[in-house]
Design an enzyme around this catalytic site. Structure first.
Site, short mmCIF file in Angstrom:
data_model
loop_
_atom_site.label_atom_id
_atom_site.label_comp_id
_atom_site.label_asym_id
_atom_site.label_seq_id
_atom_site.Cartn_x
_atom_site.Cartn_y
_atom_site.Cartn_z
N GLU A 28 0.84 -0.95 -0.11
CA GLU A 28 0.29 -0.12 -0.32
C GLU A 28 1.00 1.54 -0.14
OE1 GLU A 28 -4.28 -0.60 1.37
OE2 GLU A 28 -2.80 0.82 3.13
N LYS B 220 -14.24 0.90 -3.61
CA LYS B 220 -15.00 1.16 -2.20
C LYS B 220 -16.15 2.01 -3.41
CE LYS B 220 -12.26 2.27 1.50
NZ LYS B 220 -11.70 2.49 2.60
N HIS C 259 6.94 -27.32 -1.14
CA HIS C 259 6.58 -28.08 -1.74
C HIS C 259 5.37 -27.31 -2.66
CE1 HIS C 259 8.39 -31.11 0.74
NE2 HIS C 259 8.70 -30.17 1.26
O1 PA5 Z 1 -3.04 1.38 5.86
C1 PA5 Z 1 -4.28 2.03 5.51
O2 PA5 Z 1 -4.66 3.38 6.09
C2 PA5 Z 1 -5.87 1.46 5.55
O3 PA5 Z 1 -4.85 -0.47 4.73
C3 PA5 Z 1 -6.82 1.55 6.44
O4 PA5 Z 1 -6.08 1.13 7.73
C4 PA5 Z 1 -8.03 0.47 5.70
O5 PA5 Z 1 -7.85 1.27 4.74
C5 PA5 Z 1 -8.85 0.34 7.19
O6 PA5 Z 1 -8.85 2.17 7.19
P1 PA5 Z 1 -10.40 2.72 8.73
O7 PA5 Z 1 -8.91 2.70 9.64
O8 PA5 Z 1 -10.51 3.72 8.79
O9 PA5 Z 1 -11.00 2.10 8.50
#
Ligand code: PA5
Length: 455
Positions: free
Chosen positions: A297, A432, A318
């Site tokens: 990310e 989303k 394996h």
């Molecule tokens: O690293 C990040 O920002 C994302 O992976 C969030 O943690 C994830 O989308 C969850 O978001 P939130 O904590 O707003 O529900």
């Protein structure tokens, strides 16, 4: 070049070993990438790079207050008396850190061994599976249950759906006051539906700092509260992270975060576009999931970035082992190597030797595991898969805290080397929007019509 890099004795918590990279690059290339990593280090610590407003995590370990630690322990001790099950609700960075540490530090079979001294922890809100949530309610029905609901934005669909359900189940079983004792919310200080709900319902709330993004939040209550209520030594974890903070903040070519960031970018420049995180202990499977989210990310943007993958050896030797040894030569591996296991078993001699294993008599299972690790490293290296080895002395809270901080810091440097903003995730929004439109969320009507015309 020194093969095993240490700044000081403290450095031994996380070491970077380059033996598995023999012949992968020229010394002059290494020099160049170390210099670039040092420049990116400057960008990170001087907070002058893209996303510099999200660097609160840099000083988190050394800044966690005594009062915050006390509050975590107070909840843990209160729940210990009568709570059997804690459901941690969150997705992405709001659950992967605590899940990773919990798996790394718990007995493999704790859930099967039954009631222990501390509540058992399960996770929800990290998928939209009706089957998962239905089966979770079967478990909640049989246990004295509490919940920790975590969402920085307070609006993420998966945890919101799960918590709506869990809240209803708890509300049917316990009084309002009892629900207030059994639910903790961790969210933004003012924004989002979760904050409003927590205020309205009177839940105890922890704030996720504005300048700490989800995947960098494991050393806030997001990661620490679930671990505290599971009976983990969060103070040791914070100490390990603090020690690593001191090491990572040194502008030195012995800083393991600088070395690791330099190496992975050097290998990327040679067409090694996939990095596989390898472990030889199944307890580290979820640590790899946390690592994949952190790097995937943070770096996968603007058509660039190393693709983070993971395998669990020897199991996956394996299955994926074949591809790694002989498939496309676009892979390098980073092996998390744990020096000493907590427990081990000796393989005894057998008079009949029907399985032909007496050559192993007197050796321990972990000695075999170590030879598998060494043999695999040499085979992969010879097959054109360079290996970086990240060593830690043992799996404990201190070292896991150090490892979390090490990878976060290295990720910041590495993303800046690629000229990427490590602290946003614009691509996550696309699915989303489509999902909201297809589910009929108000405001998404036009997009819904467009999507339906496309399929
Ligand atoms: O690293 C990040 O920002 C994302 O992976 C969030 O943690 C994830 O989308 C969850 O978001 P939130 O904590 O707003 O529900």
């Amino acid at each position: 070049m020194d093969n095993s890099l240490h700044i000081s004795e403290l450095q031994r918590v996380v070491s970077v070993d380059l033996k598995g990279l023999k012949g992968s690059y020229k010394e002059s290339e290494y020099e160049l990438y170390i210099k670039t990593a040092e420049q990116s280090f400057d960008t990170l610590v001087n907070r002058v790079g893209r996303g510099g407003e999200f660097l609160g995590w840099l000083n988190l370990p050394s800044q966690i207050s005594d009062s915050q630690r006390e509050l975590l322990m107070k909840i843990a001790n209160d729940w210990k008396s009568d709570i059997e099950l804690v459901v941690v609700v969150g997705i992405g960075g709001s659950y992967l850190g605590s899940k990773a540490a919990l798996e790394a530090l718990s007995h493999h079979f704790s859930l099967h061994l039954g009631k222990g001294e501390w509540p058992q922890i399960v996770f929800a809100g990290q998928n939209l599976s009706g089957e998962y949530l239905s089966e979770l309610t079967d478990l909640i029905d049989k246990r004295s249950t509490a919940a920790i609901v975590i969402s920085k934005s307070g609006t993420t669909t998966e945890p919101a759906v799960a918590f709506r359900l869990i809240k209803r189940v708890l509300g049917q079983r316990y009084s309002k006051e009892e629900c207030q004792r059994r639910v903790v919310a961790i969210t933004d200080k003012s924004k989002g539906a979760l904050k409003k709900m927590a205020d309205d319902e009177g839940y105890l709330t922890f704030v996720i700092p504005d300048d700490v993004g989800g995947r960098y939040s494991v050393l806030t209550p997001v990661g620490l509260l679930p671990l505290a209520v599971a009976g983990m030594d969060v103070n040791a974890m914070i100490e390990g992270a603090t020690a690593m903070q001191a090491i990572c903040s040194q502008r030195s070519r012995e800083n393991p975060a600088i070395v690791y960031a330099a190496l992975r970018n050097l290998l990327y420049s040679q067409g090694k576009k996939i990095e596989i995180l390898v472990n030889y202990n199944p307890k580290l499977q979820y640590f790899s999931e946390w690592w994949k989210q952190l790097f995937g990310e943070s770096e996968g943007k603007e058509g660039r970035g190393i693709f983070p993958a993971s395998v669990n050896f020897t199991s996956d030797l394996h299955s994926m082992g074949q591809y790694i040894q002989e498939g496309e030569r676009t892979i390098f591996e980073t092996v998390i190597s744990v020096d000493k296991p907590k427990r081990d078993l000796v393989i005894e001699s057998d008079q009949e030797n029907l399985d032909g294993l007496n050559f192993l008599s007197g050796k321990t299972v972990e000695e075999c595991n170590k030879m598998a690790e060494l043999g695999t490293m040499i085979a992969h290296m010879d097959g054109g898969v360079p290996n970086i080895k990240i060593g830690i002395p043992a799996l404990n809270e201190y070292n896991i805290g150090a490892l979390f901080y090490f990878f976060e810091f290295a990720c910041g440097i590495s993303a800046y080397m690629l000229d990427i903003n490590p602290f946003d995730q614009p691509g996550v929004e696309d699915y989303k929007r489509n999902m909201f439109a297809l589910l009929g969320k108000p405001g998404f009507e036009e997009l819904a019509a467009k999507l339906r015309s496309e399929i």
